[in-house]
Design an enzyme around this catalytic site. Structure first.
Site, PDB file in Angstrom:
ATOM      1  N   HIS A  10       2.189   0.375  -2.420  1.00  0.00           N
ATOM      2  CA  HIS A  10       2.215   0.364  -3.886  1.00  0.00           C
ATOM      3  C   HIS A  10       1.177   1.355  -4.430  1.00  0.00           C
ATOM      4  CE1 HIS A  10       4.208  -3.686  -4.062  1.00  0.00           C
ATOM      5  NE2 HIS A  10       3.604  -3.818  -2.885  1.00  0.00           N
ATOM      6  N   TYR A  39      -2.286  -7.902  -3.503  1.00  0.00           N
ATOM      7  CA  TYR A  39      -2.254  -6.960  -2.376  1.00  0.00           C
ATOM      8  C   TYR A  39      -3.228  -7.382  -1.292  1.00  0.00           C
ATOM      9  CZ  TYR A  39      -0.489  -4.086  -6.241  1.00  0.00           C
ATOM     10  OH  TYR A  39       0.206  -3.625  -7.331  1.00  0.00           O
ATOM     11  N   HIS A 115       7.233   0.138  -2.767  1.00  0.00           N
ATOM     12  CA  HIS A 115       7.676  -0.892  -3.700  1.00  0.00           C
ATOM     13  C   HIS A 115       9.015  -0.502  -4.322  1.00  0.00           C
ATOM     14  CE1 HIS A 115       6.661  -3.420  -7.537  1.00  0.00           C
ATOM     15  NE2 HIS A 115       7.578  -3.989  -6.801  1.00  0.00           N
ATOM     16  N   LYS A 121      11.155   0.378 -10.155  1.00  0.00           N
ATOM     17  CA  LYS A 121       9.907   1.093 -10.440  1.00  0.00           C
ATOM     18  C   LYS A 121       9.787   2.329  -9.552  1.00  0.00           C
ATOM     19  CE  LYS A 121       7.517  -3.131 -11.671  1.00  0.00           C
ATOM     20  NZ  LYS A 121       6.305  -3.920 -11.539  1.00  0.00           N
ATOM     21  N   CYS A 123       7.001   3.157  -8.221  1.00  0.00           N
ATOM     22  CA  CYS A 123       5.873   2.804  -7.366  1.00  0.00           C
ATOM     23  C   CYS A 123       6.228   2.963  -5.887  1.00  0.00           C
ATOM     24  CB  CYS A 123       5.476   1.355  -7.683  1.00  0.00           C
ATOM     25  SG  CYS A 123       4.145   0.683  -6.713  1.00  0.00           S
TER      26      CYS A 123
END
Length: 141
Positions: A10, A39, A115, A121, A123
């Protein structure tokens, strides 16, 4: 020990060059109602690898895939206007490669994803799955 089959990369979705502490991310995640940082690892701008959530506890970083995964985030991922951008410093690139390699060796057969492979997203603002494919492939059994 949890069974791990995914390593998910991420970004913090913060502007490049802006430092972000583990404590700040922890605060963001607690504001979302989580018990702690989601995380397992945070890679700082200078390449320092910080421990986040303990590895023996499932993360809170990719909906539907937390139970069997480890979450890594690097600080950055956006330009000054908050558009997605690969902002990794050279030190972050080196540390991420090291960490992904270490985790792939520790959890043979695990696959590496970004991600974005599980959501709409951008990401982590680069293709982590492709970036770490050769590292992952060394440890597939």
């Amino acid at each position: 020990m949890r069974k791990i089959n995914k390593i998910v990369v991420h970004c913090t979705a913060t502007p490049e060059c802006r430092p972000v502490s583990v404590e700040e991310i922890d605060s963001w995640h607690k504001q979302r109602g989580w018990t702690q940082i989601g995380y397992h690892y945070v890679v700082q701008l200078d390449g320092t690898i910080n421990q986040g959530r303990p590895l023996n506890i499932s993360g809170a970083h990719v909906k539907g895939h937390n139970k069997y995964s480890i979450g890594i985030t690097y600080v950055g991922g956006c330009d000054a206007d908050m558009n997605p951008k690969d902002t990794r410093t050279d030190a972050q690139i080196d540390s991420l490669e090291y960490l992904v390699g270490y985790l792939c060796a520790s959890y043979p057969g695990s696959e590496v994803y970004g991600h974005r492979d599980f959501s709409t997203k951008d990401c982590p603002s680069y293709d982590a799955k492709e970036e770490y494919k050769s590292i992952q492939d060394k440890y597939v059994r």
